[in-house]
Design an enzyme around this catalytic site. Structure first.
Site, PDB file in Angstrom:
ATOM      1  CG  ASP A 212      -1.877  -1.208   1.183  1.00  0.00           C
ATOM      2  OD1 ASP A 212      -2.252  -1.645   0.080  1.00  0.00           O
ATOM      3  OD2 ASP A 212      -2.206  -1.712   2.269  1.00  0.00           O
TER       4      ASP A 212
ATOM      5  CE  LYS B  43       2.290  -2.420  -4.329  1.00  0.00           C
ATOM      6  NZ  LYS B  43       2.020  -1.991  -2.952  1.00  0.00           N
TER       7      LYS B  43
ATOM      8  N   GLY C 251      -4.540  -4.192  -3.879  1.00  0.00           N
ATOM      9  CA  GLY C 251      -5.539  -3.157  -4.107  1.00  0.00           C
ATOM     10  C   GLY C 251      -4.770  -1.914  -4.498  1.00  0.00           C
ATOM     11  CG  HIS C 252      -2.060  -1.957  -7.044  1.00  0.00           C
ATOM     12  ND1 HIS C 252      -1.198  -2.550  -7.921  1.00  0.00           N
ATOM     13  CD2 HIS C 252      -1.752  -2.465  -5.821  1.00  0.00           C
ATOM     14  CE1 HIS C 252      -0.405  -3.381  -7.255  1.00  0.00           C
ATOM     15  NE2 HIS C 252      -0.731  -3.358  -5.981  1.00  0.00           N
TER      16      HIS C 252
ATOM     17  CD  GLN D 111       0.682  -8.839  -2.739  1.00  0.00           C
ATOM     18  OE1 GLN D 111       1.348  -9.460  -3.550  1.00  0.00           O
ATOM     19  NE2 GLN D 111      -0.572  -8.518  -2.974  1.00  0.00           N
TER      20      GLN D 111
HETATM   21  P1  GDP Z   1      -0.769   0.367  -3.555  1.00  0.00           P
HETATM   22  O1  GDP Z   1      -1.387  -0.903  -3.105  1.00  0.00           O
HETATM   23  O2  GDP Z   1       0.699   0.415  -3.307  1.00  0.00           O
HETATM   24  O3  GDP Z   1      -1.092   0.715  -4.981  1.00  0.00           O
HETATM   25  O4  GDP Z   1      -1.405   1.515  -2.642  1.00  0.00           O
HETATM   26  P2  GDP Z   1      -2.973   1.655  -2.215  1.00  0.00           P
HETATM   27  O5  GDP Z   1      -3.726   2.141  -3.375  1.00  0.00           O
HETATM   28  O6  GDP Z   1      -3.441   0.437  -1.537  1.00  0.00           O
HETATM   29  O7  GDP Z   1      -2.868   2.750  -1.076  1.00  0.00           O
HETATM   30  C1  GDP Z   1      -2.322   4.008  -1.309  1.00  0.00           C
HETATM   31  C2  GDP Z   1      -3.405   5.054  -0.947  1.00  0.00           C
HETATM   32  O8  GDP Z   1      -2.813   6.328  -0.859  1.00  0.00           O
HETATM   33  C3  GDP Z   1      -4.483   5.182  -2.006  1.00  0.00           C
HETATM   34  O9  GDP Z   1      -5.676   5.559  -1.378  1.00  0.00           O
HETATM   35  C4  GDP Z   1      -3.951   6.313  -2.885  1.00  0.00           C
HETATM   36  O10 GDP Z   1      -4.989   7.000  -3.586  1.00  0.00           O
HETATM   37  C5  GDP Z   1      -3.309   7.195  -1.857  1.00  0.00           C
HETATM   38  N1  GDP Z   1      -2.137   7.966  -2.309  1.00  0.00           N
HETATM   39  C6  GDP Z   1      -1.145   7.600  -3.169  1.00  0.00           C
HETATM   40  N2  GDP Z   1      -0.191   8.560  -3.204  1.00  0.00           N
HETATM   41  C7  GDP Z   1      -0.571   9.530  -2.353  1.00  0.00           C
HETATM   42  C8  GDP Z   1       0.016  10.766  -1.912  1.00  0.00           C
HETATM   43  O11 GDP Z   1       1.111  11.149  -2.316  1.00  0.00           O
HETATM   44  N3  GDP Z   1      -0.685  11.495  -0.988  1.00  0.00           N
HETATM   45  C9  GDP Z   1      -1.884  11.085  -0.500  1.00  0.00           C
HETATM   46  N4  GDP Z   1      -2.488  11.861   0.404  1.00  0.00           N
HETATM   47  N5  GDP Z   1      -2.467   9.938  -0.885  1.00  0.00           N
HETATM   48  C10 GDP Z   1      -1.815   9.160  -1.790  1.00  0.00           C
HETATM   49  P1  IMO Z   2      -0.944  -4.132  -2.278  1.00  0.00           P
HETATM   50  O1  IMO Z   2      -0.488  -4.668  -3.619  1.00  0.00           O
HETATM   51  C1  IMO Z   2      -0.898  -4.631   2.047  1.00  0.00           C
HETATM   52  C2  IMO Z   2      -0.924  -8.740   3.564  1.00  0.00           C
HETATM   53  C3  IMO Z   2      -2.159  -9.209   4.314  1.00  0.00           C
HETATM   54  C4  IMO Z   2      -1.528 -10.206   5.279  1.00  0.00           C
HETATM   55  C5  IMO Z   2      -0.433 -10.840   4.429  1.00  0.00           C
HETATM   56  C6  IMO Z   2      -0.812 -12.170   3.791  1.00  0.00           C
HETATM   57  O2  IMO Z   2      -2.234  -3.414  -2.325  1.00  0.00           O
HETATM   58  O3  IMO Z   2       0.150  -3.377  -1.617  1.00  0.00           O
HETATM   59  P2  IMO Z   2      -2.354 -12.831   1.728  1.00  0.00           P
HETATM   60  O4  IMO Z   2      -3.817 -12.616   1.498  1.00  0.00           O
HETATM   61  O5  IMO Z   2      -1.489 -12.221   0.681  1.00  0.00           O
HETATM   62  O6  IMO Z   2      -2.012 -14.263   1.976  1.00  0.00           O
HETATM   63  O7  IMO Z   2      -2.055 -12.049   3.120  1.00  0.00           O
HETATM   64  O8  IMO Z   2      -0.134  -9.910   3.414  1.00  0.00           O
HETATM   65  N1  IMO Z   2      -1.190  -8.206   2.207  1.00  0.00           N
HETATM   66  C7  IMO Z   2      -1.128  -6.904   1.903  1.00  0.00           C
HETATM   67  N2  IMO Z   2      -0.916  -5.820   2.679  1.00  0.00           N
HETATM   68  N3  IMO Z   2      -1.048  -4.487   0.715  1.00  0.00           N
HETATM   69  C8  IMO Z   2      -1.234  -5.562  -0.088  1.00  0.00           C
HETATM   70  O9  IMO Z   2      -1.260  -5.471  -1.437  1.00  0.00           O
HETATM   71  C9  IMO Z   2      -1.323  -6.837   0.513  1.00  0.00           C
HETATM   72  N4  IMO Z   2      -1.532  -8.081   0.033  1.00  0.00           N
HETATM   73  C10 IMO Z   2      -1.435  -8.904   1.074  1.00  0.00           C
HETATM   74  O10 IMO Z   2      -2.777  -8.137   4.979  1.00  0.00           O
HETATM   75  O11 IMO Z   2      -0.898  -9.512   6.332  1.00  0.00           O
HETATM   76 MG    MG Z   3      -2.920  -1.583  -1.827  1.00  0.00          MG
END
Ligand code: GDP
Ligand code: IMO
Ligand code: MG
Length: 430
Positions: free
Chosen positions: A14, A17, A41-42, A225
């Site tokens: 998270d 990416k 979840g991107h 991840q």
């Molecule tokens: P990922 O899994 O690495 O793609 O990241 P996620 O989407 O799960 O979580 C990142 C969260 O931060 C999302 O809600 C994005 O919209 C938000 N986000 C990404 N970059 C920034 C930033 O520079 N500032 C803020 N405030 N939010 C951001």
């Molecule tokens: P993105 O791509 C954050 C974590 C789960 C758990 C562990 C194992 O959005 O960054 P799994 O279901 O993969 O067997 O769970 O990994 N986990 C993540 N945490 N971002 C993710 O994906 C994750 N995908 C799995 O919360 O701790």
């Molecule tokens: Mg994510």
């Protein structure tokens, strides 16, 4: 000049990416996911409209870019159909842009049942998985008994292989976990229903990427991840079941390591983690709540609140080496706006020793006490800032200190969720 760039998460996921992959995809002819599944979840925010991608690469919103799902990804046909329908409903021509490797391992409903059974089993350690069947699907792949995408397209072979696999899964579900079995015929019919939609998109992704290399086209490898969740290098057993590090880009696509030009490590300006496992800089106080609220730290897949803490340079040093990071992309800087002091973990104390490199595995890390350096914060609003010089002095100092501590230059600073909220210091595509 074409470039082949890996974008990975360098913490526990998270990091942002999806945003960075989408932002850079404008420059790439191909984007490929190489591991994980719909546990990811991107989030992409474009002109205020939010799209959350789970299995489909973050390049899918770009016309003129082919998005590939590489062999290292575990694919749930049902999750793929759902995500595809969501995107198509908002006007994205998925079938024109998406290609799937016939070698991807399948996630079946019985994998989801097994994942859930283990997470709620009293005899097992709870990891806090996303419950998507990821671990059990990778187990079957490595045990060489799993089904692959290619198996969907021959009804008789699919039936035979599925029946034998479900025999095994159902034995474990009923005899070990004392749960209901998963129905063979229902599972087979559902898979066959999805097969006809998937078949036209399926092919040899490695060969497509080989042609891209021959034609000198740019490729972005999108990690899911984070490096600290890597099954070998992360905080085992509190990890996911794939190789999330940059090396996974080669094994998960079939593109050999020397075809890759650089690796960008996406990293939050602080740290978060979802699920169980050690987290030395975790904050259970007003600062932790400040980061959670300001950063809107709730999981994009499960909605679970994310644990929050200070930036950890000892953990990032390990990631920088594991991934041979060429540059950092520091996200969510704006979330730190308004703090008087910002702490950075520069190393640990454990058993009377100092460490500046996070240990692998959960056991030793769980005993590590962070050693902090305090840096002055800033009270200006950095949201949407696009020039480094326009950042408050203390924000510039903070970023430079992180870069110095992990001995890696900064390529990009993200200052908001929107695609355009970023400072590009070094363009990864040259
Ligand atoms: P990922 O899994 O690495 O793609 O990241 P996620 O989407 O799960 O979580 C990142 C969260 O931060 C999302 O809600 C994005 O919209 C938000 N986000 C990404 N970059 C920034 C930033 O520079 N500032 C803020 N405030 N939010 C951001
Ligand atoms: P993105 O791509 C954050 C974590 C789960 C758990 C562990 C194992 O959005 O960054 P799994 O279901 O993969 O067997 O769970 O990994 N986990 C993540 N945490 N971002 C993710 O994906 C994750 N995908 C799995 O919360 O701790
Ligand atoms: Mg994510």
């Amino acid at each position: 000049m074409s470039r082949r760039i890996v974008v990975i998460g360098s913490q526990w996921g998270d990091e942002g990416k999806g945003k960075i992959a989408d932002m850079l995809t404008g420059r790439a002819r191909h984007v490929v996911r190489f591991q994980g599944g719909h546990n990811a979840g991107h989030t992409l925010v474009i002109d205020g409209k939010t799209t959350v991608l789970r299995l489909i690469p973050s390049g899918i919103l770009h016309a003129g870019t082919t998005s590939h799902i590489g062999n290292g990804v575990v694919v749930s046909p049902a999750a793929l159909a759902e995500e595809r329908a969501e995107l198509e409903a908002s006007g994205v021509p998925v079938s024109e842009r998406l290609r799937i490797s016939s070698a991807c391992a399948l996630i079946l409903p019985s994998h989801v049942a097994l994942d859930g059974a283990r997470e709620s089993g009293i005899r097992q350690r709870t990891l806090g998985t996303t419950g998507r069947g990821i671990g059990p699907a990778y187990e079957d792949k490595v045990a060489r008994r799993g089904l692959r995408i290619a198996d969907l397209f021959n009804a008789q072979r699919l039936g035979e292989r599925l029946e034998s696999l479900l025999d095994y899964h159902n034995f474990v579900l009923t005899q070990y976990h004392h749960l209901e079995p998963v129905d063979f015929e229902q599972t087979r019919d559902q898979l066959l229903e999805h097969a006809s939609d998937i078949e036209p998109l399926t092919g040899d992704v490695t060969d497509a990427l080989r042609h891209a290399c021959l034609a000198d086209e740019s490729i972005l490898f999108e990690g899911a991840q984070g490096a600290l969740l890597d099954v070998d290098h992360g905080t085992y057993p509190y990890v996911t079941s794939s190789n999330t590090v940059a090396g996974g880009a080669s094994t998960g696509t079939g593109v050999g390591p020397t075809y890759i030009d650089s690796v960008i490590g996406v990293v939050k300006a602080y740290t978060t983690r979802v699920g169980g496992g050690p987290f030395p800089t975790e904050l259970d106080d007003e600062f932790g709540r400040y980061l959670a609220e300001n950063g809107d730290e709730f999981g994009a897949v499960t909605g679970r609140p994310r644990r929050c803490g200070w930036f950890d340079a000892a953990a990032l040093r390990r990631s920088a080496f594991n991934n041979s990071l060429s540059g950092l992309c520091i996200t969510k800087l704006d979330v730190l706006d308004g703090l008087d002091t910002i702490r950075v973990c520069v190393g640990y104390r454990v058993d009377g020793h100092s460490l500046d490199f996070a240990p692998a595995g959960a056991d030793l890390l769980a005993r590590c006490q962070p050693v902090y350096e305090d840096l002055p914060g800033w009270h200006h609003n950095t949201s949407g800032v696009r020039e480094f010089e326009q950042l408050p002095r203390n924000a510039q100092r903070y970023l430079n200190r992180i870069s110095e501590l992990v001995d890696t230059p900064i390529d990009i600073v993200s200052t908001g969720a929107d695609r355009t909220d970023a400072i590009v210091l070094r363009d990864p595509f040259g």
